[in-house]
Structures are given as structure tokens and as C-alpha cells.
Design a protein around this motif. Structure first.
Motif, short mmCIF file in Angstrom:
data_model
loop_
_atom_site.label_atom_id
_atom_site.label_comp_id
_atom_site.label_asym_id
_atom_site.label_seq_id
_atom_site.Cartn_x
_atom_site.Cartn_y
_atom_site.Cartn_z
N ALA A 1 0.83 -1.20 0.00
CA ALA A 1 0.00 0.00 0.00
C ALA A 1 0.86 1.25 0.00
CB ALA A 1 -0.93 -0.01 1.21
N LEU A 2 1.82 1.32 0.91
CA LEU A 2 2.62 2.53 1.04
C LEU A 2 3.55 2.75 -0.14
CD1 LEU A 2 4.00 4.14 4.17
CD2 LEU A 2 5.61 3.75 2.31
N LEU A 3 4.10 1.67 -0.69
CA LEU A 3 5.11 1.82 -1.73
C LEU A 3 4.54 1.89 -3.15
CD1 LEU A 3 8.01 -0.47 -0.45
CD2 LEU A 3 7.67 1.99 -0.12
N SER A 4 3.28 1.49 -3.33
CA SER A 4 2.71 1.62 -4.68
C SER A 4 1.19 1.63 -4.71
CB SER A 4 3.23 0.49 -5.59
OG SER A 4 2.79 -0.77 -5.16
N GLY A 5 0.55 0.88 -3.84
CA GLY A 5 -0.90 0.72 -3.96
C GLY A 5 -1.70 1.98 -3.77
N THR A 6 -1.38 2.76 -2.74
CA THR A 6 -2.14 3.99 -2.47
C THR A 6 -1.97 4.98 -3.61
OG1 THR A 6 -1.87 3.65 -0.09
CG2 THR A 6 -2.52 5.85 -0.82
N ALA A 7 -0.74 5.17 -4.06
CA ALA A 7 -0.48 6.12 -5.15
C ALA A 7 -1.17 5.67 -6.43
CB ALA A 7 1.02 6.25 -5.38
#
Length: 301
Positions: A275-281
Motif C-alpha cells: 500500500a505505502l510503496l505503490s498501492g495507495t499512489a
């Protein structure tokens, strides 16, 4: 789950031979007073966070000029590393709708995903609540755009009111609202962050923290109190990694910041890391999903 790749959701680029950046005239930023290109970012961003290499980025405006946004959109159209653009347009202008329509229809217009204004430099404590600004925000919302909120910690009340008044406008807080890490004075910031985070349509960039710390002496331990507040308030599913490169070069650079994030992620589950490294963005900016690890490697090789 998509292949494990890394998205840098906040960085800048500028070509001083093409467009001046007046803010670079300040003595304290003299070390980054030069041109920075996507190739510079590729050669710089070598640290793998949780084993993930850089796959795609979101490039963000620096100056209050539509022409710069046009440049960034045209660059995104020919540069595979850039997956989205956060641009600028004058929200106070009666012609804001026409300007946005022209940007969206122009070269690379499909990469325009969000707008940003340097509210941190505005002296009006209610700038985001001005009627002309709100008219501009509605124009952005009606065209499917998001809004990047750039405020300092003492201006977070504006961001809270924005979240309250625009529940249908996706918003992301840049640089975690710029807490005062250097002095470890985060009590007021924490209170405002928690009030902002109750609004589910607001997410937050874990970016720009090292330039709010002591540029030469910061350690991961200095960042951890802010990190812990953000994780507690927003949850990993509403946080996104950003480098704020090349501004990050003032305080150690892309790789040193990435190494600190790597350390701070120790013990996290794979789903939270994703989530933090790609999913949210990817979800917030509507980035292209990653089909497979081979594709990701091809884009960054």
C-alpha cells in the motif's frame, strides 16, 4: 496483488535552460541550482525499498505557471518513467475551466491527474476557503482531477476545512503537512493531522520529512515519531511514498531517504508495504496497474 514495484509519488524536474525556477535563487538551495532530468533520477534512485526497484513516478509542479505544467505533460507523454503529473493552474481565475480543458486536451493531457498551489507561501489563513479558490476547486473536481494540498503544519486547519467542504474531491496532503522535525515540536501538528485523517477521502504523502529535519544530522530515530503518528492516523492504506527529489538532495538525497523508509518498514506485512510503496499512489492517481514483474523491470532497466 500487483507485482512488487515502487512508485515515487512526489518528485520534481526542471530544465533551467528552458524555464527559470526563481525559488532556486535562495542561498540555502544553491546546491540544487542546476537542471534535473528523468535520466538523473534513474541514475540516482538505486536503493530498493523492501526489495522493490523504482517503476514509475508522479512529477509535481514547482512554479505557478501553466507553461511549466504544459512542459511536464509533454514530457510525460514521451517519458515512460512518469505516470502522472500534478500541475498548476490559477484556481482564482474566472477562466479556470477553460484552462483545465485546454491542458487536458493538449499534448500529454491524459497524464494530468491533480493540481497543486503553494498555499504554504500564502499569508491568508483562509486561502483555501476563498470563494474564487473554491470555484476553481469545483472546476477541478468536475473534470475528475484530484488536489494536492501543500501547507505547513500551522496551516493544517485550512486543509481540515477543505476536507470538510469538499468531501467529493480526492485530496492528498503533501509532505505530511511539514511537521517541525528539526525541533521535535510535533504536538500541535499531531492534533491537526488526526483531525484531518478522519476524512476518508484524504490521503497523505510520506515525503519531504528529511528536509524538515536537521539536514546534516538527522537519523531515522528523528523521523520515527512523525512516522508513527501518520501510520496511526491514516493507516498504511492511505499513505504513499514520495521522495521530494531533487529537493531531498539538500538533506542526504534519494537513497538515504529510501534507506530510512526501508528501516521504518521493518516488521510490516506485505500488504501494508505494498500500500505505502505503490498501492495507495496507484489508486489515488489512477496509475496504470503493473501487469507483471517482467514488465516492471523492462520499464526501469
Amino acid at each position: 496483488m500487483n507485482a512488487p514495484v515502487l512508485v515515487d509519488a512526489h518528485h520534481h524536474l526542471w530544465d533551467l535552460s528552458q524555464r527559470p525556477q526563481p525559488w532556486l535563487d535562495a542561498p540555502e538551495v544553491a546546491s540544487i541550482r542546476r537542471t534535473f532530468t528523468p535520466d538523473d533520477l534513474r541514475s540516482t534512485a538505486t536503493h530498493r525499498i523492501a526489495g522493490r526497484r523504482l517503476h514509475g513516478t508522479v512529477v509535481v509542479q514547482c512554479v505557478a505557471e501553466v507553461a511549466e505544467t504544459e512542459d511536464l505533460l509533454a514530457l510525460a507523454e514521451r517519458e515512460p518513467l512518469i505516470q502522472a503529473v500534478v500541475g498548476w493552474a490559477d484556481l482564482t481565475s474566472p477562466a479556470i475551466g477553460d484552462v483545465l480543458d485546454a491542458l487536458l486536451a493538449g499534448p500529454g493531457g491524459g497524464y494530468l491527474r491533480s493540481l497543486r498551489h503553494l498555499v504554504q507561501s500564502e499569508t491568508d489563513p483562509n486561502w483555501l476557503q476563498r470563494p474564487d479558490v473554491e470555484r476553481g476547486l469545483r472546476a477541478a473536481r468536475d473534470r475528475g482531477l484530484r488536489y494536492d494540498v501543500l501547507v505547513r503544519d500551522h496551516q493544517l486547519d485550512q486543509a481540515i476545512r477543505l476536507a470538510e467542504r469538499f468531501p467529493d474531491l480526492p485530496q492528498v496532503l503533501d509532505h505530511a503537512g511539514k511537521p517541525d522535525i528539526a525541533r521535535q515540536d510535533i504536538e500541535g501538528w499531531e492534533d491537526r493531522i488526526r483531525r484531518l485523517a478522519v476524512h476518508p477521502h484524504v490521503v497523505c504523502k510520506v515525503s519531504g520529512l528529511i528536509t524538515e529535519a536537521d539536514h546534516t544530522r538527522w537519523t531515522t530515530a528523528d523521523l520515527r515519531p512523525v512516522w508513527d503518528v501518520l501510520v496511526s492516523a491514516f493507516g498504511p492504506e492511505r499513505l504513499m511514498f514520495g521522495s521530494d527529489w531533487p529537493v531531498a538532495e539538500l538533506a542526504g538525497g534519494w537513497n538515504r531517504w529510501a534507506a530510512a523508509v526501508d528501516e521504518l518498514l521493518t516488521g510490516w506485512s506485505e500488504s501494508d508495504v505494498h500500500a505505502l510503496l505503490s498501492g495507495t499512489a496507484t489508486a489515488f492517481y489512477g496509475l496504470a496497474p503493473v501487469a507483471g514483474q517482467a514488465d516492471a523491470a523492462a520499464r526501469t532497466s
